[in-house]
Design an enzyme around this catalytic site. Structure first.
Site, PDB file in Angstrom:
ATOM      1  N   ASP A  34       0.801  -1.237  -0.074  1.00 55.70           N
ATOM      2  CA  ASP A  34       0.083   0.093  -0.140  1.00 55.70           C
ATOM      3  C   ASP A  34       0.877   1.211  -0.096  1.00 55.70           C
ATOM      4  O   ASP A  34       0.292   2.509   0.182  1.00 55.70           O
ATOM      5  CB  ASP A  34      -1.106   0.038   1.055  1.00 55.70           C
ATOM      6  N   ARG A  93      12.083  25.486   4.853  1.00 53.85           N
ATOM      7  CA  ARG A  93      11.771  26.574   4.206  1.00 53.85           C
ATOM      8  C   ARG A  93      10.340  27.433   4.740  1.00 53.85           C
ATOM      9  O   ARG A  93      10.143  28.265   4.465  1.00 53.85           O
ATOM     10  CB  ARG A  93      11.928  26.652   2.595  1.00 53.85           C
ATOM     11  N   GLN A  94       9.528  26.352   5.205  1.00 57.37           N
ATOM     12  CA  GLN A  94       8.132  26.555   5.594  1.00 57.37           C
ATOM     13  C   GLN A  94       8.468  26.900   7.050  1.00 57.37           C
ATOM     14  O   GLN A  94       7.745  26.460   7.845  1.00 57.37           O
ATOM     15  CB  GLN A  94       7.136  25.428   5.324  1.00 57.37           C
ATOM     16  N   HIS A 127      18.209  26.252   5.851  1.00 58.28           N
ATOM     17  CA  HIS A 127      17.574  27.333   5.609  1.00 58.28           C
ATOM     18  C   HIS A 127      16.542  27.709   6.694  1.00 58.28           C
ATOM     19  O   HIS A 127      15.455  27.313   6.953  1.00 58.28           O
ATOM     20  CB  HIS A 127      16.929  27.161   4.390  1.00 58.28           C
ATOM     21  N   LYS A 194      16.243  40.685  -2.228  1.00 56.97           N
ATOM     22  CA  LYS A 194      15.239  39.909  -3.042  1.00 56.97           C
ATOM     23  C   LYS A 194      13.775  40.286  -2.285  1.00 56.97           C
ATOM     24  O   LYS A 194      13.547  39.920  -1.197  1.00 56.97           O
ATOM     25  CB  LYS A 194      15.645  38.505  -2.878  1.00 56.97           C
ATOM     26  N   GLY A 229      15.540  27.989  -9.537  1.00 60.22           N
ATOM     27  CA  GLY A 229      16.685  28.770 -10.351  1.00 60.22           C
ATOM     28  C   GLY A 229      16.066  30.161 -10.372  1.00 60.22           C
ATOM     29  O   GLY A 229      17.000  30.894 -11.111  1.00 60.22           O
ATOM     30  N   GLY A 230      14.874  30.433 -10.139  1.00 59.72           N
ATOM     31  CA  GLY A 230      14.494  31.841 -10.358  1.00 59.72           C
ATOM     32  C   GLY A 230      15.392  32.934  -9.670  1.00 59.72           C
ATOM     33  O   GLY A 230      15.807  33.899 -10.129  1.00 59.72           O
ATOM     34  N   THR A 231      16.025  32.690  -8.349  1.00 62.30           N
ATOM     35  CA  THR A 231      16.734  33.621  -7.607  1.00 62.30           C
ATOM     36  C   THR A 231      18.112  33.884  -8.456  1.00 62.30           C
ATOM     37  O   THR A 231      18.551  34.927  -8.470  1.00 62.30           O
ATOM     38  CB  THR A 231      16.974  32.965  -6.293  1.00 62.30           C
TER      39      THR A 231
HETATM   40  C1  R5P Z   1      15.829  31.430   0.072  1.00 56.38           C
HETATM   41  O1  R5P Z   1      15.207  32.434  -0.502  1.00 56.38           O
HETATM   42  C2  R5P Z   1      16.880  30.828  -0.362  1.00 56.38           C
HETATM   43  O2  R5P Z   1      18.217  31.189   0.159  1.00 56.38           O
HETATM   44  C3  R5P Z   1      17.073  30.476  -1.772  1.00 56.38           C
HETATM   45  O3  R5P Z   1      17.579  31.640  -2.388  1.00 56.38           O
HETATM   46  C4  R5P Z   1      15.859  29.869  -2.595  1.00 56.38           C
HETATM   47  O4  R5P Z   1      15.381  28.781  -1.951  1.00 56.38           O
HETATM   48  C5  R5P Z   1      16.199  29.652  -4.008  1.00 56.38           C
HETATM   49  O5  R5P Z   1      15.061  29.111  -4.429  1.00 56.38           O
HETATM   50  P1  R5P Z   1      14.815  29.287  -6.031  1.00 56.38           P
HETATM   51  O6  R5P Z   1      15.914  28.615  -6.710  1.00 56.38           O
HETATM   52  O7  R5P Z   1      13.543  28.727  -6.282  1.00 56.38           O
HETATM   53  O8  R5P Z   1      14.636  30.919  -6.267  1.00 56.38           O
END
Ligand code: R5P
Length: 304
Positions: A34, A93-94, A127, A194, A229-231
Protein backbone atom coordinates in the site's frame (compact mmCIF):
# COMPACT_ATOMS: atom_id res chain seq x y z
CA UNK A 1 30.22 2.98 16.18
CA UNK A 2 27.74 2.01 13.46
CA UNK A 3 26.86 4.34 10.59
CA UNK A 4 23.50 4.05 8.82
CA UNK A 5 22.33 5.80 5.67
CA UNK A 6 18.66 6.41 5.00
CA UNK A 7 17.46 5.68 1.47
CA UNK A 8 18.86 9.01 0.17
CA UNK A 9 21.94 8.74 2.39
CA UNK A 10 23.38 5.39 1.33
CA UNK A 11 26.26 6.79 -0.72
CA UNK A 12 27.10 9.48 1.82
CA UNK A 13 27.03 6.98 4.70
CA UNK A 14 29.34 4.65 2.76
CA UNK A 15 31.80 7.48 2.07
CA UNK A 16 31.76 8.60 5.71
CA UNK A 17 32.22 5.04 7.01
CA UNK A 18 35.22 4.63 4.66
CA UNK A 19 36.74 7.94 5.75
CA UNK A 20 36.44 6.92 9.41
CA UNK A 21 37.14 3.23 8.91
CA UNK A 22 33.86 2.64 10.80
CA UNK A 23 31.20 -0.06 10.50
CA UNK A 24 28.48 0.59 7.93
CA UNK A 25 25.17 -0.62 9.34
CA UNK A 26 22.90 -2.99 7.41
CA UNK A 27 19.46 -1.54 6.99
CA UNK A 28 16.53 -2.80 4.97
CA UNK A 29 14.24 -0.09 3.62
CA UNK A 30 11.30 -1.19 1.51
CA UNK A 31 7.61 -0.48 1.09
CA UNK A 32 4.46 -2.43 1.82
CA UNK A 33 2.14 -2.94 -1.16
CA UNK A 34 0.00 0.00 0.00
CA UNK A 35 3.04 2.30 -0.10
CA UNK A 36 3.83 2.44 3.63
CA UNK A 37 7.53 2.38 4.51
CA UNK A 38 9.09 -0.64 6.19
CA UNK A 39 12.47 -0.37 7.84
CA UNK A 40 14.54 -2.90 9.74
CA UNK A 41 18.18 -2.74 10.80
CA UNK A 42 20.25 -5.90 11.03
CA UNK A 43 22.96 -5.14 13.60
CA UNK A 44 23.29 -5.40 17.38
CA UNK A 45 22.94 -1.75 18.39
CA UNK A 46 22.54 -2.09 22.16
CA UNK A 47 25.15 0.13 23.85
CA UNK A 48 26.58 1.23 20.49
CA UNK A 49 27.01 4.80 19.30
CA UNK A 50 24.97 5.00 16.11
CA UNK A 51 25.05 7.65 13.42
CA UNK A 52 22.22 8.14 10.93
CA UNK A 53 22.90 10.10 7.75
CA UNK A 54 19.59 11.06 6.27
CA UNK A 55 19.17 13.80 3.67
CA UNK A 56 15.46 14.52 3.10
CA UNK A 57 15.89 15.75 -0.45
CA UNK A 58 13.51 15.24 -3.27
CA UNK A 59 10.88 13.02 -1.56
CA UNK A 60 10.51 15.03 1.65
CA UNK A 61 7.28 13.52 3.01
CA UNK A 62 8.41 9.96 2.50
CA UNK A 63 11.90 10.63 3.84
CA UNK A 64 10.61 12.43 6.90
CA UNK A 65 8.55 9.38 7.90
CA UNK A 66 11.53 7.13 7.14
CA UNK A 67 13.70 9.24 9.46
CA UNK A 68 11.16 8.86 12.28
CA UNK A 69 10.99 5.09 11.78
CA UNK A 70 14.78 4.61 11.67
CA UNK A 71 15.46 6.73 14.76
CA UNK A 72 12.60 5.17 16.69
CA UNK A 73 13.79 1.62 15.89
CA UNK A 74 17.34 2.44 17.00
CA UNK A 75 16.03 4.00 20.20
CA UNK A 76 13.99 0.87 20.92
CA UNK A 77 17.14 -1.19 20.27
CA UNK A 78 18.82 0.69 23.18
CA UNK A 79 21.58 2.34 21.17
CA UNK A 80 23.98 4.14 23.52
CA UNK A 81 23.68 7.35 21.52
CA UNK A 82 21.93 8.40 18.31
CA UNK A 83 23.63 11.13 16.29
CA UNK A 84 21.82 12.17 13.14
CA UNK A 85 22.96 14.22 10.19
CA UNK A 86 20.10 15.70 8.19
CA UNK A 87 21.98 17.54 5.45
CA UNK A 88 18.86 18.73 3.60
CA UNK A 89 16.05 19.30 6.06
CA UNK A 90 12.52 18.86 4.75
CA UNK A 91 10.11 21.72 5.44
CA UNK A 92 12.84 24.08 6.71
CA UNK A 93 11.81 26.74 4.22
CA UNK A 94 8.27 26.72 5.64
CA UNK A 95 9.48 28.19 8.92
CA UNK A 96 6.53 30.56 9.23
CA UNK A 97 2.81 30.93 8.47
CA UNK A 98 3.03 33.17 5.44
CA UNK A 99 -0.74 33.26 4.82
CA UNK A 100 -3.80 32.66 6.98
CA UNK A 101 -4.87 29.04 6.90
CA UNK A 102 -1.34 27.63 6.57
CA UNK A 103 -0.10 25.02 9.11
CA UNK A 104 3.32 26.34 10.30
CA UNK A 105 4.87 23.24 8.79
CA UNK A 106 8.40 23.40 10.18
CA UNK A 107 7.09 24.04 13.71
CA UNK A 108 5.07 20.84 13.43
CA UNK A 109 7.95 18.82 11.96
CA UNK A 110 10.23 20.10 14.75
CA UNK A 111 7.79 19.10 17.49
CA UNK A 112 7.51 15.55 16.15
CA UNK A 113 11.31 15.19 15.87
CA UNK A 114 11.78 16.49 19.39
CA UNK A 115 9.89 13.48 20.79
CA UNK A 116 12.29 10.92 19.28
CA UNK A 117 14.95 11.21 22.00
CA UNK A 118 17.85 11.70 19.57
CA UNK A 119 21.11 12.84 21.18
CA UNK A 120 22.02 15.45 18.57
CA UNK A 121 20.86 16.55 15.12
CA UNK A 122 23.36 18.12 12.74
CA UNK A 123 22.08 20.06 9.77
CA UNK A 124 24.08 21.57 6.92
CA UNK A 125 23.48 25.19 5.81
CA UNK A 126 19.95 24.97 7.11
CA UNK A 127 17.52 27.44 5.59
CA UNK A 128 16.16 29.37 8.56
CA UNK A 129 15.14 32.88 7.74
CA UNK A 130 12.73 33.86 10.45
CA UNK A 131 14.28 32.23 13.52
CA UNK A 132 17.83 32.77 14.70
CA UNK A 133 18.56 29.22 15.63
CA UNK A 134 17.05 25.77 15.15
CA UNK A 135 16.85 25.47 18.98
CA UNK A 136 13.92 27.90 18.84
CA UNK A 137 12.00 25.16 17.00
CA UNK A 138 13.56 21.85 18.08
CA UNK A 139 13.59 22.72 21.76
CA UNK A 140 14.65 19.55 23.63
CA UNK A 141 17.07 17.87 21.22
CA UNK A 142 20.50 19.52 20.83
CA UNK A 143 21.10 20.72 17.26
CA UNK A 144 24.06 22.15 15.39
CA UNK A 145 24.24 23.65 11.94
CA UNK A 146 27.36 22.81 9.92
CA UNK A 147 28.42 24.47 6.69
CA UNK A 148 29.61 23.16 3.35
CA UNK A 149 30.36 26.66 2.06
CA UNK A 150 34.12 26.62 2.84
CA UNK A 151 34.48 23.39 0.82
CA UNK A 152 32.39 24.80 -2.07
CA UNK A 153 34.43 28.03 -2.10
CA UNK A 154 37.67 26.05 -2.06
CA UNK A 155 36.45 23.98 -5.03
CA UNK A 156 35.58 27.15 -6.95
CA UNK A 157 38.93 28.78 -6.09
CA UNK A 158 40.88 25.71 -7.21
CA UNK A 159 38.83 24.69 -10.25
CA UNK A 160 36.96 27.62 -11.82
CA UNK A 161 39.96 29.64 -13.05
CA UNK A 162 38.48 33.01 -12.03
CA UNK A 163 40.12 36.42 -12.45
CA UNK A 164 39.73 38.99 -9.65
CA UNK A 165 36.38 37.52 -8.55
CA UNK A 166 33.73 39.19 -6.41
CA UNK A 167 31.45 36.96 -4.33
CA UNK A 168 27.77 37.93 -4.42
CA UNK A 169 24.91 36.77 -2.20
CA UNK A 170 21.63 37.09 -4.11
CA UNK A 171 19.58 38.13 -1.06
CA UNK A 172 20.07 39.45 2.46
CA UNK A 173 19.93 36.04 4.09
CA UNK A 174 22.74 34.75 1.90
CA UNK A 175 25.20 37.24 3.42
CA UNK A 176 26.24 34.57 5.98
CA UNK A 177 27.34 32.25 3.15
CA UNK A 178 28.75 34.96 0.86
CA UNK A 179 30.94 36.23 3.73
CA UNK A 180 32.39 32.77 4.43
CA UNK A 181 32.95 32.06 0.73
CA UNK A 182 34.70 35.42 0.26
CA UNK A 183 36.93 34.80 3.29
CA UNK A 184 37.83 31.32 2.04
CA UNK A 185 38.69 32.68 -1.40
CA UNK A 186 40.46 35.77 -0.01
CA UNK A 187 38.24 38.20 -1.95
CA UNK A 188 35.46 40.70 -1.13
CA UNK A 189 31.68 40.27 -1.30
CA UNK A 190 28.43 42.16 -1.91
CA UNK A 191 24.82 41.21 -1.39
CA UNK A 192 21.65 41.87 -3.33
CA UNK A 193 18.07 42.22 -2.10
CA UNK A 194 15.22 39.89 -2.95
CA UNK A 195 11.43 40.17 -2.86
CA UNK A 196 9.62 36.84 -3.09
CA UNK A 197 6.15 36.79 -4.69
CA UNK A 198 5.57 33.04 -4.78
CA UNK A 199 7.49 29.75 -4.49
CA UNK A 200 8.98 30.41 -7.94
CA UNK A 201 8.68 34.18 -8.59
CA UNK A 202 11.16 36.68 -7.16
CA UNK A 203 12.58 40.07 -8.03
CA UNK A 204 16.09 41.21 -7.14
CA UNK A 205 17.59 44.66 -6.70
CA UNK A 206 20.99 46.07 -5.75
CA UNK A 207 21.77 48.36 -2.83
CA UNK A 208 20.14 51.73 -3.58
CA UNK A 209 19.67 50.52 -7.18
CA UNK A 210 23.39 51.14 -7.90
CA UNK A 211 25.26 48.86 -10.34
CA UNK A 212 27.33 46.15 -8.67
CA UNK A 213 31.13 46.76 -8.75
CA UNK A 214 31.74 43.88 -11.17
CA UNK A 215 32.72 45.60 -14.41
CA UNK A 216 35.45 43.41 -15.92
CA UNK A 217 35.49 41.10 -12.89
CA UNK A 218 34.43 37.48 -12.60
CA UNK A 219 31.63 36.73 -10.16
CA UNK A 220 30.77 33.90 -7.76
CA UNK A 221 27.13 33.77 -6.64
CA UNK A 222 26.67 31.82 -3.40
CA UNK A 223 23.35 30.62 -1.98
CA UNK A 224 22.15 27.81 0.26
CA UNK A 225 19.58 26.29 -2.11
CA UNK A 226 18.83 26.43 -5.81
CA UNK A 227 15.28 25.25 -6.24
CA UNK A 228 13.42 26.70 -9.25
CA UNK A 229 16.53 28.69 -10.24
CA UNK A 230 14.49 31.92 -10.20
CA UNK A 231 16.74 33.64 -7.64
CA UNK A 232 19.95 32.89 -9.55
CA UNK A 233 18.53 33.85 -12.94
CA UNK A 234 17.23 37.21 -11.66
CA UNK A 235 20.57 37.91 -9.96
CA UNK A 236 22.50 37.01 -13.13
CA UNK A 237 20.55 39.60 -15.17
CA UNK A 238 21.77 42.47 -12.94
CA UNK A 239 25.31 41.07 -12.70
CA UNK A 240 25.55 40.88 -16.49
CA UNK A 241 24.10 44.40 -16.90
CA UNK A 242 26.91 45.62 -14.63
CA UNK A 243 29.52 44.20 -17.04
CA UNK A 244 30.72 41.08 -15.22
CA UNK A 245 33.00 38.50 -16.89
CA UNK A 246 32.58 34.82 -16.07
CA UNK A 247 29.79 33.92 -13.63
CA UNK A 248 30.04 30.82 -11.39
CA UNK A 249 27.30 29.70 -9.03
CA UNK A 250 27.85 27.68 -5.85
CA UNK A 251 25.16 26.28 -3.57
CA UNK A 252 24.93 23.68 -0.82
CA UNK A 253 21.62 22.09 -1.80
CA UNK A 254 21.17 21.68 -5.59
CA UNK A 255 17.44 20.87 -5.56
CA UNK A 256 17.25 22.11 -9.18
CA UNK A 257 13.61 21.36 -9.80
CA UNK A 258 12.64 24.14 -12.24
CA UNK A 259 9.32 25.94 -12.19
CA UNK A 260 7.25 23.04 -13.50
CA UNK A 261 7.86 19.26 -13.65
CA UNK A 262 8.97 19.69 -17.30
CA UNK A 263 11.35 22.56 -16.63
CA UNK A 264 15.07 22.21 -15.86
CA UNK A 265 16.44 24.77 -13.42
CA UNK A 266 19.97 23.78 -14.39
CA UNK A 267 19.37 24.25 -18.12
CA UNK A 268 17.74 27.63 -17.45
CA UNK A 269 20.67 28.76 -15.29
CA UNK A 270 23.25 27.75 -17.93
CA UNK A 271 21.07 29.41 -20.58
CA UNK A 272 21.12 32.65 -18.58
CA UNK A 273 24.90 32.87 -19.08
CA UNK A 274 26.36 31.09 -16.05
CA UNK A 275 29.57 29.15 -16.82
CA UNK A 276 29.69 26.69 -13.93
CA UNK A 277 27.16 25.56 -11.31
CA UNK A 278 28.53 23.61 -8.37
CA UNK A 279 26.63 22.06 -5.49
CA UNK A 280 27.10 19.32 -2.91
CA UNK A 281 25.69 15.82 -2.52
CA UNK A 282 23.15 16.80 0.17
CA UNK A 283 20.85 16.51 -2.85
CA UNK A 284 22.50 14.23 -5.42
CA UNK A 285 22.53 16.04 -8.79
CA UNK A 286 24.49 16.53 -12.00
CA UNK A 287 26.45 19.33 -10.30
CA UNK A 288 27.18 17.67 -6.93
CA UNK A 289 30.94 18.03 -7.38
CA UNK A 290 31.59 18.67 -3.67
CA UNK A 291 30.82 16.01 -1.07
CA UNK A 292 29.68 16.80 2.46
CA UNK A 293 31.18 13.45 3.55
CA UNK A 294 34.32 15.28 4.74
CA UNK A 295 32.48 17.75 6.94
CA UNK A 296 30.34 14.93 8.41
CA UNK A 297 33.37 12.68 9.02
CA UNK A 298 35.31 15.55 10.65
CA UNK A 299 32.38 16.26 12.97
CA UNK A 300 32.02 12.60 13.98
CA UNK A 301 35.76 12.36 14.65
CA UNK A 302 35.71 15.44 16.87
CA UNK A 303 32.61 14.50 18.86
CA UNK A 304 32.13 10.73 19.13
C1 R5P B 1 15.82 31.53 0.01
O1 R5P B 1 15.20 32.38 -0.47
C2 R5P B 1 16.94 30.66 -0.38
O2 R5P B 1 18.09 31.14 0.23
C3 R5P B 1 17.15 30.49 -1.87
O3 R5P B 1 17.54 31.71 -2.43
C4 R5P B 1 15.91 29.98 -2.54
O4 R5P B 1 15.42 28.86 -1.86
C5 R5P B 1 16.17 29.65 -3.98
O5 R5P B 1 14.97 29.26 -4.57
P1 R5P B 1 14.75 29.45 -6.11
O6 R5P B 1 15.85 28.75 -6.82
O7 R5P B 1 13.40 28.80 -6.36
O8 R5P B 1 14.70 30.91 -6.39
Amino acid sequence: MIIYGGSEGTVLATKVAKLLDAKLGKIEITKFPDGEKYIRYHDEVENEDVVVIHPMGLKPDELFIEYLLICSALKDGKAKSITTFVPYFAYARQDNRFNPGEPGSFHLVSKIIDDLGIDIIYTIDLHLQRVNDLSELIKKTPTKNLSAVPDIAKWIKDSAGLKNPLVIGPDEESEQWAKVAAETMGVDYEIMFKTRYSATEVSITTKEGKPLPVNGRDVVIIDDIISSGGTIIEAVKLIQEAGAGKIVVGCTHPVLRGKTPFDSALANIYDSGVSIVVGTDTVPSQVSYVSVADVIARTIKETL
